[in-house]
Design an enzyme around this catalytic site. Structure first.
Site, short mmCIF file in Angstrom:
data_model
loop_
_atom_site.label_atom_id
_atom_site.label_comp_id
_atom_site.label_asym_id
_atom_site.label_seq_id
_atom_site.Cartn_x
_atom_site.Cartn_y
_atom_site.Cartn_z
N ASP A 1 0.84 -1.20 0.00
CA ASP A 1 0.00 0.00 0.00
C ASP A 1 0.87 1.25 0.00
OD1 ASP A 1 0.63 0.60 2.68
OD2 ASP A 1 -1.02 -0.62 3.43
N LYS B 1 -4.59 2.31 -0.37
CA LYS B 1 -5.84 3.02 -0.11
C LYS B 1 -5.48 4.36 0.51
CE LYS B 1 -7.71 -0.30 2.33
NZ LYS B 1 -8.73 -0.92 3.18
N MET C 1 -4.87 8.97 11.68
CA MET C 1 -5.88 9.40 10.71
C MET C 1 -6.69 10.57 11.26
SD MET C 1 -7.05 5.60 9.44
CE MET C 1 -7.03 4.87 11.06
#
Ligand code: SAH
Length: 268
Positions: free
Chosen positions: A35, A57, A171
């Site tokens: 990723d 992603k 995040m």
């Protein structure tokens, strides 16, 4: 040869923070699925013949949905390949290792999970912030900022988190206002030191220091790139003396691939 999946933590950024086992398994893989948080130098460590597949992603930009990634891993293992699924940080910390391993288990296929150095641990200490410190912090929590209050179905108890000495928010940049407001509303002191560490452990690392009350405004002016980790707690103040990392010192010295060629590291 029968196939097997290795869910491997790639570490938080700089390539040489992968574990020795993770690197050895990567070097013998037939297929590498990676990723966007995985260091490019790590991909060079796979065998020249290995198939490399980007399944990253990025925020709001899912290259392949999780189900499709899982199906891909299952299909390659069924076809008899050694599959290295490389994930940023630790594969089980907001990394979907659970879903992927469950799909493999349900398909009756063998897998191994190789832990990695999570950005939740590495980013703070690369900014000189120890997560625990005698007399200052005896506990820390790692939480996603995605489930910030205001979202209809927040499954996160921000009032409980406000009472934990050190908080590491992953995040969290997109929801920084809501995160800081929720902790303040739950009684966390406005002057609590806070830091954001952007692109931790890489040559691009940047650190922004502020307080719980001033961080949203400070971030607006600083314009820090993702990925980034937010740390809140009294331990952040220690970084003034412990800020040891000079990003310019990141360089990666791997063994050349052929020193390990032909050796089997999968001893299980
Ligand atoms: N499994 C990963 C986390 C995946 S969630 C791990 O254990 O590190 C993605 C979040 O991780 C990003 O939004 C960011 O908060 C954090 N992150 C990952 N790499 C980072 C880095 N090098 N610097 C700062 N934050 C990072």
């Amino acid at each position: 040869m029968s196939g097997k999946a290795y869910l491997i933590g790639a570490g938080p950024g700089r390539a040489d923070l992968i574990t020795v086992r993770g690197l050895n398994l990567l070097r013998q893989a037939d297929v590498v699925l990676y990723d966007w948080l995985v260091a490019p130098q790590l991909l060079e460590q796979a065998a020249p013949s290995a198939e490399r597949i980007f399944v990253g992603k990025a925020h709001d930009k899912h290259t392949l949905e999780q189900d499709a990634i899982t199906d891909l891993i299952v299909a390659h293992v069924r076809a008899g390949r050694q599959v290295a699924r490389l994930k940023g940080g630790d594969p089980s910390v907001f990394g979907h290792a659970g879903e992927e391993a469950l799909a493999l288990a349900e398909a009756g296929l063998p897998f191994e999970i190789v832990p990695g150095v999570s950005s939740a641990l590495a980013a703070p200490i690369y900014a000189g912030i120890p997560l625990t410190y005698r007399g200052v912090s005896t506990a820390f929590a790692v939480v996603t900022g995605h489930e910030a209050p205001g979202k209809n179905h927040s499954g996160t108890d921000w009032a409980a988190l406000a009472r934990i000495p050190t908080l590491v928010v992953l995040m969290g940049l997109h929801r920084i206002n809501a995160v800081c407001a929720a902790l303040l509303a739950a009684g966390r002191l406005p002057e609590t030191p806070a830091a954001i560490i952007s692109r931790a452990t890489t040559s691009d690392q940047r650190v922004l220091r502020a307080t719980l009350a001033t961080m949203p405004e400070a971030l607006r002016h600083a314009n820090l790139p993702t990925p980034a980790v937010l740390v809140i707690g009294e331990v952040v103040a220690l970084s003034e003396q412990l800020d040891w990392f000079a990003p310019a010192m990141v360089e990666v010295g791997f063994l050349p691939f052929d020193t390990l060629a032909g050796r089997r590291w999968d001893d299980s």
